[in-house]
Design a protein around this motif. Structure first.
Motif, PDB file in Angstrom:
ATOM      1  N   ILE A 123       0.845  -1.187   0.000  1.00 21.88           N
ATOM      2  CA  ILE A 123       0.000   0.000   0.000  1.00 21.88           C
ATOM      3  C   ILE A 123       0.881   1.237   0.000  1.00 21.88           C
ATOM      4  N   LEU A 176      -0.225  11.030   1.344  1.00 22.15           N
ATOM      5  CA  LEU A 176      -0.915  12.151   1.974  1.00 22.15           C
ATOM      6  C   LEU A 176       0.081  13.174   2.510  1.00 22.15           C
ATOM      7  N   ASN A 220      -1.020  12.233  12.725  1.00 19.07           N
ATOM      8  CA  ASN A 220      -0.964  11.818  11.325  1.00 19.07           C
ATOM      9  C   ASN A 220       0.464  11.460  10.903  1.00 19.07           C
ATOM     10  N   ALA A 240      -0.527   9.863   7.461  1.00 20.38           N
ATOM     11  CA  ALA A 240      -1.792   9.157   7.208  1.00 20.38           C
ATOM     12  C   ALA A 240      -2.824   9.714   8.165  1.00 20.38           C
ATOM     13  N   PRO A 262      -5.358   4.207   4.075  1.00 17.12           N
ATOM     14  CA  PRO A 262      -5.493   3.138   3.058  1.00 17.12           C
ATOM     15  C   PRO A 262      -5.379   1.724   3.621  1.00 17.12           C
ATOM     16  N   TRP A 263      -4.603   1.530   4.687  1.00 19.88           N
ATOM     17  CA  TRP A 263      -4.463   0.178   5.240  1.00 19.88           C
ATOM     18  C   TRP A 263      -5.779  -0.297   5.855  1.00 19.88           C
ATOM     19  N   ALA A 290      -8.244  -1.096   3.125  1.00 17.64           N
ATOM     20  CA  ALA A 290      -7.930  -2.385   2.495  1.00 17.64           C
ATOM     21  C   ALA A 290      -8.295  -3.538   3.410  1.00 17.64           C
ATOM     22  N   ARG A 293      -3.085   2.881  11.201  1.00 17.23           N
ATOM     23  CA  ARG A 293      -2.449   2.142  10.085  1.00 17.23           C
ATOM     24  C   ARG A 293      -1.552   1.013  10.571  1.00 17.23           C
TER      25      ARG A 293
END
Lengths: 352, 352, 352, 352
Positions: free
Chosen positions: A2, A6, A14, B33, B40-41, B44, B245
């Motif tokens: 993945i 971002l 984050n 993230a 995204p993790w 998914a 994540r």
């Protein structure tokens, strides 16, 4: 694999994990270790916190800050005792009612004070003490403050000492939500001990995740009764980490070296750099002083909308104002280049 | 660097982290993230669980199994509704009263049944349903089972289907504590879906930590009402992971490949190997069938004491018996050499 | 005016209010009185309880027995501490999970013991103490017994002293649910003090409603820490009576005279009279000794069905047995004529 | 016999019980009746409430107002849902944290509005709705208002309809704490139904104790889901009255006749009479309009101190002001003579 591209100035959570923290976790991945904290890393961590914060403290690593706050406040109070805090406090605004639902405690918020920038003072607390001994009302028992505040501002050492003195005089306990305490220490040039044990704190939520760790915070208490309650509250409160070594190894790398300070200094420096560039921009206005790693900036909505196409961040008020407030936050991982890209994009957005 | 040379057969949570899991965490350490699962993790992972367990399931990663159980059971019940479980269930014995203190729910334990080895059957549940509609007593609403049980034994697919049918007939929901569900799948040669969605489960606690992860489990639900409640209960219940994540990447490596099955198969195989060697030893007695990765062995106390000088493990009953029961447990990381060393040490201890 | 001609042997709470109690309430209906217990009746009651039970006791009138139990047990425990009781205990069976939902406490039930008739003994408690200090399990802190038991049987003074001694030796507190303590005192010829303070109770739920009052019970505690907590727990637990004088006046009439004993003696005598008549009836079988005001009688279902056409009572087991168990209970208001009518109807039913 | 000569203008709960209520209780003292509400009085009461408030309502008598509020709000919300109320609301100020401790719910108070006199309006509620769908914050679900308010002021029918419309538009439920609803009906000349069902309330706490009863209030709900939950919540919440007939008989006398209105009218009239006499007194100042049975009067401290030597009342602010606020409250039992004595004493005190 993945991929993730971002760019965020939304929050220090984050950010990723600092490489030294990740390495410390990998280093702990050897052989078997007894679960639930009876391992060498957790023992070394307990000793390290005593070295840092004084021999009378006891430390309890937990998964996350909400739990550190709630379990700590539960330990500090009886069911009919209340916690005084600012309206903007994380425990009041951003923990989805955990203090009430999990611990069953009522929070008493001080009157709104826009000049406080999230700080509260003895004069804010005093009006809430009138119910003492009156069985129909909750009994104030704890004052919970956030250092640095949710709005990025620091209590001075004098302000902390005044609060601690006031609490002692009024039979109140003092709790600090220190999710970003390292940023405050970096900003004020104080040690962790000067900011906590030395001013007379009773209990501390000490942050990790926002300062380069993957997960985890520590409850640190300076009273025997709290130290006796927390092992059971932590387990019952669903915060006793099974493979604890991987949490303790992170905290040990962060607080057993100067990494906690370096990370916080860097985050603050990046915020200062960004603030310096923003300060000159017409139409932008700081709504809180920039002392640590957060900028709260009021700006025209179309400008912010254009910025958000490239950089993720949160609006801090939810109204329909033409000039909302955005929070921009830096972290250990924010690079000078990222600040420059952000400023560049801001300037481009300004020109339409 | 802290060194750690413990040899443990105490629990699968004394093991370290599987190298592929650790690598997946390192791979996720890139750029920024969005926190709290909007990454995204995690997206998914949600898709992967739907691929594995059916398109109607929704998944909610949390930090640990106690929380997965408690939050799931809270979502499944009203305050006056009760959860039926075996006396040996983790929620009843080993979660320090979290179901009662955090969720406020009463557990109704089935009558002790030594032949059940931790399993419960419709005939155990039926006597607990007499209070239906009687306002003075809690109302049974959920049956919670553990697969494999705390005593290492598996429900067959037929037994699971019988339970699910019984629950449907009696307006009960069925929850599975699957902290070691992979071990059961490996033992019975079933897929995860055959063991859960296909038999008609309403909700599942799916294990990660005991099967090679660093931390984390997933609540998986098969009902819309549970899916609507869990985002809020997870946050309020202090289980919403900030840097999600790194949890989702672990679960994705485990359940997005066959690693979950390989790890469980290995742990089971090591237990079988150990059981084969122990079976012939005079004076040692299995108190439960060895079907997965746990051995419960009754043995003379002096023998066990000598063994424990070298290998850490728990006594499973706490009395003063001359012949207590020890639990020996293998994991993904148990090597054939470790089993051989253990047996060698056992044989030496036998000879005094 | 609503008329009411029910004949009930279902419970002592189906009876009306004793005329002297009603008169005491009417007598209290004069002028104004400060609410919430700061009135002359409540003050006199506190003094009266100290005269009866010793100068160290403190009393807290509440509305009902479930609350008396739950608030008392909450005061006696920390969130991670548990209450040991019999499976048949009112707190476990008949309070709809209030101990768990309102107080958040886990109950640990002793192993079923049909010979105990609702009583528990040190040998039943001992196996539940193994978890001491083990953070994964709730910590036993209170033993709660019911005198007389839910099955109508009394602990002897020796049995009470043994329990109290055992509790002291094992750092446990002893609580008595005395909803029917007057019946036990009447049965054994003991004073209230001999049965409570003198054996070493820590806290007591003292019944009123079942013994001729309209509503209300008293929590009586013998420890300063409980006395300090209960005013707040009572208010928060929604049990602080506004016009308290009408509750205190009832308790004062009951326990400030010998009315509590007269009522209980009468109820017991009526039960004994009924038991004497039932004893000779073929096909009927007592499942518990008749020591106070309750009969538990196993009988053919058709017979019980015919009886219930005229007299209301409860079935005590909920199965589909041909010979279920009925509970027949007498009260202060049960007349000899009513017993005779019941027996007459029973005999008629026997003859088909 | 205890004698009691207090003169109180402190609260309508310092009054005694209306003779017709006491007679109704005595009339109910006949024969046996099934406990817990399965009696003719409670059934008649349920029908009477449906006659008064509409066939869709369901009524649940409970012991006291705190419980009526807390159980009702618990039934109306999920654990992560919050209740919006005024800072002065009884649930927020005077229930010792029961909403938080017993029900686990967070209250969101509207911004202080001295002109509201305890009332809240859509414009106060709107700023609290920003968190909808945001998992970090509690989700507003109920608006709870008090009619008449804790400060003695009434919502008009139009104001109630505006609130109900606003709630419907924003997916909120509307709850009324009607501990003094009869006083508001008397003040505005509205029926109970016009004030509740007709404006679109979802649930109501209907007062009894403050309007001439001995104890007891009723939860009245207008939604099927609440009606299904309340029987269990009432039992679990320790509010299911055993000898319910004596509570239902009171409510039946009060609300089955015009007694509720007569009592409220009388209390209001006595307050108006007192207000008329006070209005002309120099140095005294009403801090809230006198619309029902409460006067909030700011006056010199020495004057109030002299008055309190003869008449009991509460100070409503707890500061050290020279001119504190006193609350004077009338009730069904306040006589014209008592008002005159009070005024006479006031005049005497004024003259030193």
């Amino acid at each position: 694999m993945i991929s993730n591209t971002l760019q965020s100035v939304a929050s220090d959570n984050n950010a990723g994990v600092h490489p030294r923290i990740l390495q410390a976790m990998a280093d702990a991945n050897q052989a078997d270790a007894i679960a639930y904290g009876d391992d060498p890393w957790t023992k070394a961590l307990a000793a390290q916190f005593q070295a840092l914060l004084g021999p009378d403290c006891r430390s309890f690593p937990v998964f996350l800050g909400t739990a550190a706050n709630v379990l700590c406040l539960q330990a500090m109070t009886q069911p009919w005792e209340a916690v005084i805090c600012a309206p903007s406090a994380h425990i009041n605004r951003d923990e989805c009612g955990a203090a009430e639902a999990v611990a069953g405690r009522k929070l008493l918020t001080t009157a709104p004070n826009p000049q406080g920038h999230g700080k509260i003072f003895p004069r804010d607390i005093e009006p809430l003490l009138g119910s003492r001994g009156f069985v129909h009302q909750v009994q104030p028992r704890v004052v919970s403050i956030t250092q640095s505040t949710e709005l990025g501002v620091c209590y001075s050492l004098d302000e902390l000492r005044d609060l601690a003195d006031f609490c002692k005089q009024h039979d109140l306990l003092l709790h600090m939500d220190g999710a970003r305490l390292p940023n405050a220490c970096a900003a004020l040039g104080c040690s962790l001990k000067e900011m906590t044990a030395d001013v007379g704190l009773d209990a501390l939520t000490l942050g990790g995740t926002k300062n380069g760790m993957m997960f985890g915070e520590a409850v640190v208490v300076f009273r025997d009764d709290l130290a006796a309650a927390l092992p059971f509250l932590r387990k019952q409160g669903m915060q006793l980490v099974s493979k604890m070594r991987y949490l303790s190894a992170q905290l040990l790398e962060l607080y057993g070296t100067e990494l906690w300070l370096e990370n916080a200094r860097h985050a603050n420096a990046m915020a200062a750099m960004l603030a310096g560039r923003v300060a000159g921009v017409p139409g932008l206005e700081f709504v809180h002083p920039v002392q640590t790693n957060a900028l709260f900036v009021r700006a025209p909505r179309p400008l912010l909308a254009r910025l958000r196409e490239e950089f993720f961040f949160y609006f801090w008020d939810d109204g329909a104002s033409d000039r909302p407030v955005a929070r921009w936050m830096t972290s250990w991982s924010t690079s000078q280049e990222a600040v420059q890209r952000f400023v560049y994009r801001l300037e481009a957005a300004l020109q339409g």
